[in-house]
Every structure is written in C-alpha cells, then in structure tokens.
Design a protein around this motif. Structure first.
Motif, PDB file in Angstrom:
ATOM      1  N   LEU A   8    -102.956  16.415 -78.623  1.00 48.77           N
ATOM      2  CA  LEU A   8    -102.643  16.063 -79.977  1.00 48.77           C
ATOM      3  C   LEU A   8    -102.107  14.615 -79.921  1.00 48.77           C
ATOM      4  CD1 LEU A   8    -101.490  19.002 -81.701  1.00 48.77           C
ATOM      5  CD2 LEU A   8    -103.700  18.076 -81.954  1.00 48.77           C
TER       6      LEU A   8
ATOM      7  N   LYS B 182    -103.892  21.768 -77.520  1.00 45.88           N
ATOM      8  CA  LYS B 182    -103.501  20.596 -76.604  1.00 45.88           C
ATOM      9  C   LYS B 182    -104.239  19.160 -76.983  1.00 45.88           C
ATOM     10  CE  LYS B 182    -103.007  23.338 -72.442  1.00 45.88           C
ATOM     11  NZ  LYS B 182    -103.458  23.468 -71.075  1.00 45.88           N
TER      12      LYS B 182
ATOM     13  N   ARG C  76     -97.234  20.145 -87.422  1.00 40.11           N
ATOM     14  CA  ARG C  76     -97.395  18.695 -87.201  1.00 40.11           C
ATOM     15  C   ARG C  76     -96.723  18.758 -85.945  1.00 40.11           C
ATOM     16  NH1 ARG C  76     -98.541  14.293 -89.974  1.00 40.11           N
ATOM     17  NH2 ARG C  76     -98.608  15.518 -91.786  1.00 40.11           N
ATOM     18  N   SER C  77     -97.567  17.848 -84.963  1.00 40.21           N
ATOM     19  CA  SER C  77     -96.940  17.579 -83.464  1.00 40.21           C
ATOM     20  C   SER C  77     -95.621  16.680 -83.541  1.00 40.21           C
ATOM     21  CB  SER C  77     -97.933  17.045 -82.639  1.00 40.21           C
ATOM     22  OG  SER C  77     -98.436  15.692 -82.950  1.00 40.21           O
TER      23      SER C  77
ATOM     24  N   THR D 155     -99.606  14.557 -85.404  1.00 37.93           N
ATOM     25  CA  THR D 155    -100.870  14.869 -85.855  1.00 37.93           C
ATOM     26  C   THR D 155    -100.627  16.126 -86.613  1.00 37.93           C
ATOM     27  OG1 THR D 155    -101.999  13.964 -83.834  1.00 37.93           O
ATOM     28  CG2 THR D 155    -103.191  15.748 -85.239  1.00 37.93           C
TER      29      THR D 155
END
Length: 139
Positions: free
Chosen positions: A47, A45, A77-78, A51
């Motif tokens: 992010l 969590k 990657r978010s 990111t």
C-alpha cells in the motif's frame, strides 16, 4: 486442500476449516483471499501511504459450509508518511528587517494534508546563525 482436523478435538465442536476475506484497495477491483482455519488475520501489503482499504468482510467455513459475511463491512487506512519535497521557494521582497518568502506545496502529500512548514534561515559561513520556525499551511 483442507487443513486436517485436530485429532484431539471433540466431535461435537465446530471446526473452522478456513476463512474468506474480501476487500478493496481504493478504487480497485475487489480482492479475495482464502486462509486456513488456523489463521485469523491477513496482512495487506504494497500500500502507498494513506491508502484506503475498504469493504472488508470475513466469513468462515466449517463442515456445514460457508457462514455469513461479517457486517457491517469495515475499512482501514494505511499510515500517512511525510510529504514530498517543496519544489520551489523564493524570496520576493527583502528589506533591512524582513523577507517575504513564497514556496510551492509539495507535489506528493503521502496520505495527509500538509499542516505546517518548517522554515530555516541562516547566514552562510556564520556558525550559530540558523533560525528555525514553523508556520501554518497557508504557505
């Protein structure tokens, strides 16, 4: 401290007591999370959009000790978000039939490069005068 072994589990089966997950967020220090043997996922969590979370490895622990880490390490990657607001825009030249527009790039890209810009042109006070088009990232 350790999760209880299921009572109906046959004695010859290996019981996973827990998992150890290592990962790095961007250039931060490595993070370590321990979860019980009934869990096979974690949620990272906090992010920012886009990111990079990398060097993920997972290893399990049974009554025999810790196993080897998963290989190769993997990454994710978010999701990116829409870019921030354009900070300034101006008309630099205007004729009877054209207008030369310039604007700044958004100060925040939010995890992805800006691909295009949406331009809206309208005549104040005149309903239905709005014209909208998109242009490339050249600005």
């Amino acid at each position: 401290d350790e999760p209880p072994k299921p009572k109906d589990m046959p004695k010859h089966e290996i019981y996973i007591m827990g998992y150890e997950v290592f990962y790095k967020v961007e250039d931060s220090k490595p993070k370590r999370r321990i979860v019980d043997g009934f869990t096979n996922s974690i949620l990272v969590k906090g992010l920012n959009p886009g990111t990079l979370v990398h060097d993920f490895t997972v290893k399990g622990r049974s009554e025999g000790g810790w196993g080897l880490a998963s290989l190769p390490p993997f990454q994710a990657r978010s999701m990116p978000a829409p870019p921030g607001q354009v900070e300034w825009a101006e008309v630099t030249d205007c004729t009877d039939h054209s207008a030369d527009l310039k604007w700044s790039k958004p100060s925040i890209e939010n995890g992805a490069a800006v691909q295009n810009y949406k331009i809206q042109v309208y005549q104040p006070g005149k309903d239905g005068s709005t014209v909208e088009f998109e242009t490339g990232s050249e600005g």
